[in-house]
Structure formats: structure tokens, C-alpha cells
Design a protein around this motif. Structure first.
Motif, PDB file in Angstrom:
ATOM      1  N   SER A  68       0.392  10.618   1.146  1.00 53.89           N
ATOM      2  CA  SER A  68       1.463   9.822   0.424  1.00 53.89           C
ATOM      3  C   SER A  68       2.482  10.627  -0.059  1.00 53.89           C
ATOM      4  O   SER A  68       2.415  11.687  -0.338  1.00 53.89           O
ATOM      5  CB  SER A  68       0.761   8.761  -0.492  1.00 53.89           C
ATOM      6  OG  SER A  68       0.377   9.626  -1.884  1.00 53.89           O
ATOM      7  N   ASP A  69       3.321   9.676  -0.837  1.00 47.98           N
ATOM      8  CA  ASP A  69       4.538  10.166  -1.380  1.00 47.98           C
ATOM      9  C   ASP A  69       4.128  10.726  -2.761  1.00 47.98           C
ATOM     10  O   ASP A  69       4.966  11.405  -3.556  1.00 47.98           O
ATOM     11  CB  ASP A  69       5.847   9.340  -1.590  1.00 47.98           C
ATOM     12  CG  ASP A  69       6.643   9.024  -0.244  1.00 47.98           C
ATOM     13  OD1 ASP A  69       6.323   9.622   0.578  1.00 47.98           O
ATOM     14  OD2 ASP A  69       7.054   7.872  -0.045  1.00 47.98           O
ATOM     15  N   ASP A  70       2.881  10.480  -3.168  1.00 48.64           N
ATOM     16  CA  ASP A  70       2.447  11.073  -4.473  1.00 48.64           C
ATOM     17  C   ASP A  70       2.593  12.421  -4.557  1.00 48.64           C
ATOM     18  O   ASP A  70       2.589  13.151  -5.439  1.00 48.64           O
ATOM     19  CB  ASP A  70       1.225  10.364  -4.886  1.00 48.64           C
ATOM     20  CG  ASP A  70       1.155   9.013  -5.272  1.00 48.64           C
ATOM     21  OD1 ASP A  70       2.249   8.394  -5.504  1.00 48.64           O
ATOM     22  OD2 ASP A  70      -0.055   8.328  -5.288  1.00 48.64           O
ATOM     23  N   LEU A 128      -5.644  10.720   0.700  1.00 47.75           N
ATOM     24  CA  LEU A 128      -4.599   9.910   0.542  1.00 47.75           C
ATOM     25  C   LEU A 128      -3.222  10.377  -0.443  1.00 47.75           C
ATOM     26  O   LEU A 128      -2.443   9.995  -0.128  1.00 47.75           O
ATOM     27  CB  LEU A 128      -5.036   8.653  -0.273  1.00 47.75           C
ATOM     28  CG  LEU A 128      -4.040   7.567  -0.587  1.00 47.75           C
ATOM     29  CD1 LEU A 128      -3.553   7.020   0.616  1.00 47.75           C
ATOM     30  CD2 LEU A 128      -4.743   6.539  -1.201  1.00 47.75           C
ATOM     31  N   PHE A 129      -3.882  11.117  -1.385  1.00 45.75           N
ATOM     32  CA  PHE A 129      -2.694  11.722  -2.324  1.00 45.75           C
ATOM     33  C   PHE A 129      -1.922  12.926  -1.138  1.00 45.75           C
ATOM     34  O   PHE A 129      -0.755  12.778  -1.471  1.00 45.75           O
ATOM     35  CB  PHE A 129      -3.574  12.703  -3.215  1.00 45.75           C
ATOM     36  CG  PHE A 129      -2.641  13.634  -3.828  1.00 45.75           C
ATOM     37  CD1 PHE A 129      -1.525  13.008  -4.702  1.00 45.75           C
ATOM     38  CD2 PHE A 129      -2.596  15.037  -3.882  1.00 45.75           C
ATOM     39  CE1 PHE A 129      -0.877  14.234  -5.557  1.00 45.75           C
ATOM     40  CE2 PHE A 129      -1.906  15.775  -4.617  1.00 45.75           C
ATOM     41  CZ  PHE A 129      -0.866  15.196  -5.547  1.00 45.75           C
ATOM     42  N   GLY A 139       0.772  -1.271   0.169  1.00 46.74           N
ATOM     43  CA  GLY A 139      -0.114  -0.038  -0.048  1.00 46.74           C
ATOM     44  C   GLY A 139       0.657   1.305  -0.132  1.00 46.74           C
ATOM     45  O   GLY A 139       2.068   1.330   0.390  1.00 46.74           O
ATOM     46  N   LYS A 140       0.065   2.454  -0.498  1.00 45.80           N
ATOM     47  CA  LYS A 140       1.012   3.595  -0.449  1.00 45.80           C
ATOM     48  C   LYS A 140       1.520   4.156   0.989  1.00 45.80           C
ATOM     49  O   LYS A 140       2.282   4.956   1.120  1.00 45.80           O
ATOM     50  CB  LYS A 140      -0.056   4.737  -1.105  1.00 45.80           C
ATOM     51  CG  LYS A 140      -0.095   4.413  -2.749  1.00 45.80           C
ATOM     52  CD  LYS A 140      -0.948   5.460  -3.054  1.00 45.80           C
ATOM     53  CE  LYS A 140      -1.014   5.239  -4.692  1.00 45.80           C
ATOM     54  NZ  LYS A 140      -1.752   6.273  -5.484  1.00 45.80           N
ATOM     55  N   LEU A 141       0.696   3.670   2.139  1.00 46.56           N
ATOM     56  CA  LEU A 141       0.858   4.263   3.360  1.00 46.56           C
ATOM     57  C   LEU A 141       1.401   2.890   4.297  1.00 46.56           C
ATOM     58  O   LEU A 141       1.451   3.141   5.525  1.00 46.56           O
ATOM     59  CB  LEU A 141      -0.223   4.709   4.128  1.00 46.56           C
ATOM     60  CG  LEU A 141      -0.988   5.938   3.071  1.00 46.56           C
ATOM     61  CD1 LEU A 141      -1.928   6.320   4.189  1.00 46.56           C
ATOM     62  CD2 LEU A 141      -0.029   7.064   3.029  1.00 46.56           C
ATOM     63  N   GLN A 142       2.204   2.080   3.481  1.00 44.91           N
ATOM     64  CA  GLN A 142       2.641   0.802   4.365  1.00 44.91           C
ATOM     65  C   GLN A 142       3.678   1.278   5.535  1.00 44.91           C
ATOM     66  O   GLN A 142       4.379   1.970   5.060  1.00 44.91           O
ATOM     67  CB  GLN A 142       3.343  -0.102   3.325  1.00 44.91           C
ATOM     68  CG  GLN A 142       3.440  -1.457   3.797  1.00 44.91           C
ATOM     69  CD  GLN A 142       2.178  -2.109   4.004  1.00 44.91           C
ATOM     70  OE1 GLN A 142       1.609  -2.141   3.378  1.00 44.91           O
ATOM     71  NE2 GLN A 142       2.268  -2.969   5.321  1.00 44.91           N
ATOM     72  N   SER A 144       4.779  14.341  -3.059  1.00 42.14           N
ATOM     73  CA  SER A 144       6.015  14.683  -2.348  1.00 42.14           C
ATOM     74  C   SER A 144       6.552  16.132  -2.460  1.00 42.14           C
ATOM     75  O   SER A 144       7.580  16.595  -1.749  1.00 42.14           O
ATOM     76  CB  SER A 144       7.204  13.753  -2.441  1.00 42.14           C
ATOM     77  OG  SER A 144       7.590  13.878  -4.048  1.00 42.14           O
ATOM     78  N   GLU A 158      -4.357   1.034   3.002  1.00 40.19           N
ATOM     79  CA  GLU A 158      -3.030   1.409   2.389  1.00 40.19           C
ATOM     80  C   GLU A 158      -2.181   0.888   3.030  1.00 40.19           C
ATOM     81  O   GLU A 158      -0.866   1.408   2.737  1.00 40.19           O
ATOM     82  CB  GLU A 158      -3.172   2.795   1.733  1.00 40.19           C
ATOM     83  CG  GLU A 158      -4.163   3.067   0.786  1.00 40.19           C
ATOM     84  CD  GLU A 158      -3.844   2.270  -0.572  1.00 40.19           C
ATOM     85  OE1 GLU A 158      -2.646   2.226  -0.914  1.00 40.19           O
ATOM     86  OE2 GLU A 158      -4.561   2.191  -1.474  1.00 40.19           O
TER      87      GLU A 158
END
Length: 242
Positions: A222-224, A218-219, A2-5, A226, A29
Motif C-alpha cells: 500500500s501507499d503506507d 499489506l503495508f 480500502g487501502k488497495l481500492q 511509499s 482492502e
């Protein structure tokens, strides 16, 4: 993966609406999610509904002792990677009819609560953490009998501008997520004629859904995102843009 693992996320006001939808998505996520709510039964129900790695901490963001208790619990994880200061409320009252109690209730939760939610998290915020505040399209649109709420959300926008500069050396990003009218329990409690009038001004012709706001959160978490900081991201069907 997931994007937030492996991330640790704190979401205030996580028992219903946008907060609950976001907590579910963050858990899916891969994040360990801490949620807050004022009512214990509603908090327990939300924890069961979210499932996975989630912890509930009862408390009111306008009570600083409750925030201290929240972060004492979170401290067991050692850090916070994502802080979503989402708890808030809104009520309609005209300029003529608004009382001191109405003003204080909204500003204590929406402004004081958000400010100290972030301030008291600072010792736990990880290098490169993401702070997200829930704003509102009401901060930029004039709506009759909604000026106190709108002003409280305008304050939220300015917090993020200041914190973007103040926390840059720790690479902490701060952003505002500003929904338009969303089908949540809080909105359902407002006068339906007022909500219908606001909804009629949305270019997309409908109310938004909590999960649509959660995806934007979530966007920003997350690192999306950054290279995204200091912004106000409207999830409003175009209402703020026209």
C-alpha cells in the motif's frame, strides 16, 4: 475505502498459508486479486474461500509457459499494481545427504520461479507498482540441514537490491518480506523436532500466524510504504535480530 481500492494484485502460491491469508486481506482492502497454485482443486477451494474480486490461474512458477499463461489472463485487467512473488518450498537435507534433485527442486521454485515471475510481469507492471518477494529468516540464520533453502532465500534478498536500482525510473518499489517460523501447511510437513528446535529460539516464544505476515505484506503493497524500497522486513518474533 480500502487501502488497495481499485488495485490489481498478483499473488503466486496463493492457495494456502501466507499466500492465502494475504489474498484474503488484499481482497478485503479492495484489490482484484489473481492467485496461482499448482493443484486445481486447491486453487478452486481458495478462490471460494477468498470470495470477492479474485481469479485463480493454475500453474507452477518454475514452468515459464505457466507464467506466460498467468500474465495472458492478467492482461485483461491491463496492469499490475502489486506483485507478490510468494510461491516457494522448503525441505530439510544435510550437507552430506542432499541430492541434486533436492537442490534443483528448491532453486527452481524459490529462485528461478521468483525471478521469472517478476521478469515476465514487467510489461504489465504499473508506474509506481510494488514488488514483494517472500524471503525467510533462514537466509541470515544458520540452521542445520537447511542450507540449500537458506541460500535460495539469500538469493531473493539480492534480487531486490538489484531491482530497487534497476526499476527506480519507473518508481517501482521492490522489497523482501522475511517470515520466521509460521504455522502453515508447508511447515507442518517438516520434521516436527526440527521445527520445535527452531521455534525454541524465537524471543517472543511462539510461532507466527499467516495473518501476521499478511498485514506486513499489506503495508509493503500500500501507499503506507511509499518511501520504502530495497528493504528486508522480518516478521519473525525477533529471531533474526539476536
Amino acid at each position: 475505502m480500502g487501502k488497495l481500492q481499485g488495485k490489481v494484485a498478483v499473488i503466486t502460491g496463493g492457495t494456502e498459508g501466507i499466500g492465502l491469508a494475504t489474498a484474503k486481506l488484499f481482497a478485503e482492502e479492495g484489490a482484484h486479486v489473481f492467485i496461482t497454485g499448482r493443484r486445481q482443486k486447491q486453487l478452486d477451494d481458495a478462490v471460494k474461500e477468498i470470495g470477492g474480486a479474485v481469479s485463480g490461474v493454475q500453474g507452477d512458477v518454475a514452468e515459464l509457459a505457466d507464467l506466460d499463461r498467468l500474465y495472458e489472463t492478467v492482461k485483461a485487467k491491463g496492469r499490475i499494481d502489486i506483485l507478490f512473488a510468494n510461491a516457494g518450498l522448503g525441505e530439510f537435507a544435510s550437507l552430506e545427504e542432499a541430492t541434486e534433485a533436492h537442490f534443483d527442486k528448491i532453486f527452481n521454485v524459490n529462485v528461478k520461479g521468483a525471478f521469472f515471475t517478476v521478469q515476465k510481469a514487467l510489461p504489465l507492471l504499473n508506474e509506481g507498482a510494488s514488488i514483494i518477494l517472500t524471503g525467510s529468516v533462514a537466509s541470515v540464520k544458520g540452521t542445520a540441514a537447511f542450507s540449500v533453502y537458506g541460500a535460495s532465500k539469500a538469493a531473493i534478498r539480492n534480487f531486490v537490491r538489484g531491482w530497487t536500482v534497476e526499476l527506480k525510473d519507473r518508481r517501482i518499489r521492490s522489497n523482501v518480506l522475511s517470515p520466521g517460523p509460521i504455522e502453515t501447511p508447508l511447515v507442518a510437513m517438516q520434521p516436527q523436532d526440527a521445527i520445535a528446535k527452531i521455534a525454541s529460539t524465537i524471543p517472543m516464544g511462539r510461532m507466527g500466524q499467516p495473518d501476521e505476515v499478511a498485514k506486513a505484506a499489506l503495508f509493503l503493497a500500500s501507499d503506507d510504504s511509499s518511501f520504502v524500497t530495497g528493504i528486508e522486513l522480518f516478521i519473525d518474533g525477533g529471531r533474526a535480530q539476536i
